[in-house]
Design an enzyme around this catalytic site. Structure first.
Site, PDB file in Angstrom:
ATOM      1  N   CYS A 141       0.826  -1.204   0.000  1.00  0.00           N
ATOM      2  CA  CYS A 141       0.000   0.000   0.000  1.00  0.00           C
ATOM      3  C   CYS A 141       0.866   1.262   0.000  1.00  0.00           C
ATOM      4  O   CYS A 141       1.412   1.652   1.045  1.00  0.00           O
ATOM      5  CB  CYS A 141      -0.926  -0.027   1.221  1.00  0.00           C
ATOM      6  SG  CYS A 141      -1.967   1.425   1.348  1.00  0.00           S
ATOM      7  N   CYS A 144      -0.434   4.120   2.169  1.00  0.00           N
ATOM      8  CA  CYS A 144      -0.243   3.899   3.615  1.00  0.00           C
ATOM      9  C   CYS A 144       1.219   4.092   4.010  1.00  0.00           C
ATOM     10  O   CYS A 144       1.512   4.704   5.023  1.00  0.00           O
ATOM     11  CB  CYS A 144      -0.636   2.470   4.005  1.00  0.00           C
ATOM     12  SG  CYS A 144      -2.175   1.898   3.305  1.00  0.00           S
ATOM     13  N   ASP A 145       2.140   3.558   3.234  1.00  0.00           N
ATOM     14  CA  ASP A 145       3.524   3.433   3.690  1.00  0.00           C
ATOM     15  C   ASP A 145       4.537   4.266   2.918  1.00  0.00           C
ATOM     16  O   ASP A 145       5.695   4.354   3.331  1.00  0.00           O
ATOM     17  CB  ASP A 145       3.947   1.955   3.649  1.00  0.00           C
ATOM     18  CG  ASP A 145       3.109   1.107   4.604  1.00  0.00           C
ATOM     19  OD1 ASP A 145       2.677   1.648   5.644  1.00  0.00           O
ATOM     20  OD2 ASP A 145       2.873  -0.079   4.324  1.00  0.00           O
TER      21      ASP A 145
HETATM   22  C1  LIG Z   1       0.034  -3.887   5.516  1.00  0.00           C
HETATM   23  C2  LIG Z   1      -1.105  -2.897   5.412  1.00  0.00           C
HETATM   24  C3  LIG Z   1      -0.927  -1.604   5.910  1.00  0.00           C
HETATM   25  C4  LIG Z   1      -1.952  -0.697   5.818  1.00  0.00           C
HETATM   26  N1  LIG Z   1      -1.751   0.544   6.345  1.00  0.00           N
HETATM   27  C5  LIG Z   1      -2.766   1.453   6.294  1.00  0.00           C
HETATM   28  C6  LIG Z   1      -2.590   2.744   6.855  1.00  0.00           C
HETATM   29  O1  LIG Z   1      -1.522   3.095   7.363  1.00  0.00           O
HETATM   30  N2  LIG Z   1      -3.650   3.604   6.802  1.00  0.00           N
HETATM   31  C7  LIG Z   1      -4.842   3.260   6.222  1.00  0.00           C
HETATM   32  O2  LIG Z   1      -5.769   4.067   6.219  1.00  0.00           O
HETATM   33  N3  LIG Z   1      -5.031   2.045   5.676  1.00  0.00           N
HETATM   34  C8  LIG Z   1      -4.024   1.132   5.700  1.00  0.00           C
HETATM   35  N4  LIG Z   1      -4.193  -0.097   5.120  1.00  0.00           N
HETATM   36  C9  LIG Z   1      -5.491  -0.384   4.457  1.00  0.00           C
HETATM   37  C10 LIG Z   1      -6.542  -0.724   5.534  1.00  0.00           C
HETATM   38  O3  LIG Z   1      -6.031  -1.726   6.361  1.00  0.00           O
HETATM   39  C11 LIG Z   1      -7.830  -1.186   4.880  1.00  0.00           C
HETATM   40  O4  LIG Z   1      -8.291  -0.224   3.976  1.00  0.00           O
HETATM   41  C12 LIG Z   1      -8.905  -1.424   5.948  1.00  0.00           C
HETATM   42  O5  LIG Z   1      -8.451  -2.332   6.916  1.00  0.00           O
HETATM   43  C13 LIG Z   1     -10.190  -1.964   5.317  1.00  0.00           C
HETATM   44  O6  LIG Z   1     -11.085  -2.182   6.351  1.00  0.00           O
HETATM   45  P1  LIG Z   1     -12.312  -3.188   6.215  1.00  0.00           P
HETATM   46  O7  LIG Z   1     -13.035  -3.077   7.501  1.00  0.00           O
HETATM   47  O8  LIG Z   1     -13.040  -2.943   4.968  1.00  0.00           O
HETATM   48  O9  LIG Z   1     -11.700  -4.646   6.051  1.00  0.00           O
HETATM   49  P2  LIG Z   1     -10.503  -5.453   6.697  1.00  0.00           P
HETATM   50  O10 LIG Z   1      -9.621  -4.636   7.547  1.00  0.00           O
HETATM   51  O11 LIG Z   1      -9.895  -6.180   5.540  1.00  0.00           O
HETATM   52  O12 LIG Z   1     -11.261  -6.497   7.620  1.00  0.00           O
HETATM   53  C14 LIG Z   1     -12.011  -7.536   7.084  1.00  0.00           C
HETATM   54  C15 LIG Z   1     -12.579  -8.364   8.211  1.00  0.00           C
HETATM   55  O13 LIG Z   1     -13.490  -9.324   7.685  1.00  0.00           O
HETATM   56  C16 LIG Z   1     -13.290 -10.549   8.361  1.00  0.00           C
HETATM   57  N5  LIG Z   1     -13.834 -11.619   7.518  1.00  0.00           N
HETATM   58  C17 LIG Z   1     -13.497 -11.986   6.263  1.00  0.00           C
HETATM   59  N6  LIG Z   1     -14.235 -13.041   5.867  1.00  0.00           N
HETATM   60  C18 LIG Z   1     -15.092 -13.330   6.893  1.00  0.00           C
HETATM   61  C19 LIG Z   1     -16.091 -14.305   7.108  1.00  0.00           C
HETATM   62  N7  LIG Z   1     -16.390 -15.216   6.178  1.00  0.00           N
HETATM   63  N8  LIG Z   1     -16.754 -14.322   8.300  1.00  0.00           N
HETATM   64  C20 LIG Z   1     -16.470 -13.378   9.255  1.00  0.00           C
HETATM   65  N9  LIG Z   1     -15.540 -12.437   9.105  1.00  0.00           N
HETATM   66  C21 LIG Z   1     -14.847 -12.412   7.946  1.00  0.00           C
HETATM   67  C22 LIG Z   1     -11.803 -10.604   8.607  1.00  0.00           C
HETATM   68  O14 LIG Z   1     -11.487 -11.517   9.651  1.00  0.00           O
HETATM   69  C23 LIG Z   1     -11.540  -9.152   9.002  1.00  0.00           C
HETATM   70  O15 LIG Z   1     -11.803  -8.970  10.369  1.00  0.00           O
HETATM   71  C24 LIG Z   1      -3.190  -1.048   5.209  1.00  0.00           C
HETATM   72  C25 LIG Z   1      -3.371  -2.343   4.698  1.00  0.00           C
HETATM   73  C26 LIG Z   1      -2.342  -3.268   4.794  1.00  0.00           C
HETATM   74  C27 LIG Z   1      -2.540  -4.664   4.261  1.00  0.00           C
END
Ligand SMILES: Cc1cc2nc3c(=O)[nH]c(=O)nc-3n(C[C@H](O)[C@H](O)[C@H](O)COP(=O)(O)OP(=O)(O)OC[C@H]3O[C@@H](n4cnc5c(N)ncnc54)[C@H](O)[C@@H]3O)c2cc1C
Length: 316
Positions: A141, A144-145
Site C-alpha cells: 500500500c 499507507c507506507d
Molecule cells: C500492511 C497494510 C498496511 C496498511 N496501512 C494502512 C494505513 O496506514 N492507513 C490506512 O488508512 N489504511 C491502511 N491499510 C489499508 C486498511 O487496512 C484497509 O483499507 C482497511 O483495513 C479496510 O477495512 P475493512 O473493515 O473494509 O476490512 P478489513 O480490515 O480487511 O477487515 C475484514 C474483516 O473481515 C473478516 N472476515 C473476512 N471473511 C469473513 C467471514 N467469512 N466471516 C467473518 N468475518 C470475515 C476478517 O477476519 C476481518 O476482520 C493497510 C493495509 C495493509 C494490508
C-alpha cells in the site's frame, strides 16, 4: 448442524474498521448488533505496525492497538463481538425477509439485516523473504507506507493500473522508483503508461521478476531475474511495494449478490445498499478505489445508518 436458531436484528460480518464503525453506530441506534470477527480479528491493520494517517492519533498508532480501541468502543455500546467465521449465507430477496446465516459450519442465525464488512486481501508473490519482511520494508500500500520512504530508492512490482498509480504516487515522495514488469509490456491503460514513462525518476525493467527480497530484519535490497536471459542482478533499495492486485473476500456471496468483474460487491449509488433488501456492504469489500481505514470506517457508518433506516421503513 446445531438445531438452535438465533434471531438477531443486525449481523455484522467482519471486524476491520468498517465492521467496528458499523457496530458503534448500529449499537447506539439500538439494533443490538452481533459481530462475527472472522479469522483476522481487527482486519488488515493488525498486520501493520505504524498507522500514521488515521485522524485522532497525532503521534501515529500501532495497527493492532488501533483496532483494539475500535473494538473497545463498539463493546462500550453493547455490541456482541464473537470470534467465528461466517461459512454460508442464504440472503432473502424480499423486503422484510429474513437472511439465514451459518457460522463455523454449524451455528444457525436468522438476521433481519446483514452488514458485510469482509474486506479485501492484497495479493503477494509468495516468496519467503517477502513474507518475512512485511512491515520491515515490504508493503502492498503506497498511500499507507510511501511516506516512510521519503528520498529513498524503492521497487514497485506489477504492470497494471494499480502498479502504475502506486509508482506515480511514490515517485513524488521517493528518490528513485524501479518498476519490475514481468512481460515485455505493461498491462496498465495507455494513459497510465504514458504518465509513468514521462516521470523522470521512474525506471521500468521489462521481462524482470523479483527473485528475492534481501535483508534480515529490514529490506536492504532485492535480487531480480531477467526471465529471458536468466541473468540475476542485485539492486540496493529500502522499500518493496507489491502492486499485483487485491482480492475481495466475497466468495461467500457468489451467486447471491451482484459483483463487478474483479468480484467486489456493488452498492447502489452513494449508499451501502446491495441488490438484496436489508443487506449492506461497507469497507474494502465494495471499494477497489480508495482502500483506506478512514474510508472503510466512513462507509461502515453509512451501512449502519442504512440498516437502521431500512428497519424503520418496515415498521412504517
Ligand atoms: C500492511 C497494510 C498496511 C496498511 N496501512 C494502512 C494505513 O496506514 N492507513 C490506512 O488508512 N489504511 C491502511 N491499510 C489499508 C486498511 O487496512 C484497509 O483499507 C482497511 O483495513 C479496510 O477495512 P475493512 O473493515 O473494509 O476490512 P478489513 O480490515 O480487511 O477487515 C475484514 C474483516 O473481515 C473478516 N472476515 C473476512 N471473511 C469473513 C467471514 N467469512 N466471516 C467473518 N468475518 C470475515 C476478517 O477476519 C476481518 O476482520 C493497510 C493495509 C495493509 C494490508
Amino acid at each position: 448442524m446445531s438445531d438452535t436458531i438465533e434471531r438477531i436484528k443486525c449481523l455484522i460480518v467482519g471486524s476491520g474498521p468498517a465492521g467496528y464503525t458499523a457496530a458503534i453506530y448500529a449499537a447506539r441506534a439500538d439494533l443490538k448488533p452481533v459481530m462475527y470477527t472472522g479469522m483476522e480479528m481487527g482486519g488488515q491493520l493488525t498486520t501493520t505496525t505504524e498507522v500514521d494517517n488515521y485522524p485522532g492519533y497525532p503521534e501515529g498508532v500501532d495497527g493492532t492497538k488501533m483496532m483494539e480501541d475500535f473494538k473497545a468502543q463498539a463493546e462500550r455500546f453493547d455490541t456482541q463481538v464473537r470470534f467465528g467465521l461466517v461459512t454460508k449465507v442464504e440472503l432473502s430477496k424480499e423486503k422484510g425477509g429474513i437472511h439465514k446465516v451459518e457460522v463455523d459450519g454449524s451455528k444457525q442465525i436468522e438476521a433481519e439485516t446483514v452488514i458485510i464488512a469482509t474486506g479485501a486481501s492484497a495479493s503477494y508473490l509468495g516468496l519467503e523473504s517477502e513474507e518475512r519482511l512485511k512491515g520491515g520494508g515490504v508493503s502492498a500500500c503506497a498511500t499507507c507506507d510511501g511516506f516512510f520512504y521519503r528520498d529513498q530508492d524503492i521497487i514497485v512490482v506489477g504492470a497494471g493500473d494499480t502498479a502504475a498509480e502506486e509508482a506515480s504516487y511514490l515517485a513524488k515522495i521517493c528518490k528513485n522508483v524501479t518498476m519490475l514488469v514481468r512481460r515485455d509490456e505493461m498491462r496498465a491503460s495507455k494513459a497510465m503508461q504514458k504518465r509513468v514513462l514521462n516521470t523522470k525518476n521512474i525506471k521500468i525493467m521489462f521481462n524482470t521478476e523479483l527473485d528475492e527480497v534481501l535483508g534480515e530484519k529490514v529490506v536492504e535490497g532485492v535480487r531480480v531475474v531477467n526471465n529471458q536471459t536468466k541473468e540475476k542482478q542485485e539492486i540496493a533499495v529500502t522499500g518493496v511495494f507489491i502492486a499485483i492486485g487485491h482480492k475481495p473476500n466475497t466468495s461467500l456471496f457468489e451467486g447471491q449478490l451482484t459483483m463487478n468483474e474483479s468480484k467486489y460487491l456493488i452498492t447502489k449509488g452513494k449508499s451501502s445498499k446491495t441488490d438484496k433488501p436489508g443487506v449492506f456492504a461497507c469497507g474494502d469489500v465494495q471499494d477497489h478505489e480508495y482502500r483506506q481505514a478512514v474510508t472503510a470506517a466512513g462507509s461502515g457508518c453509512m451501512a449502519a445508518l442504512d440498516a437502521e433506516r431500512y428497519l424503520a421503513s418496515l415498521d412504517d
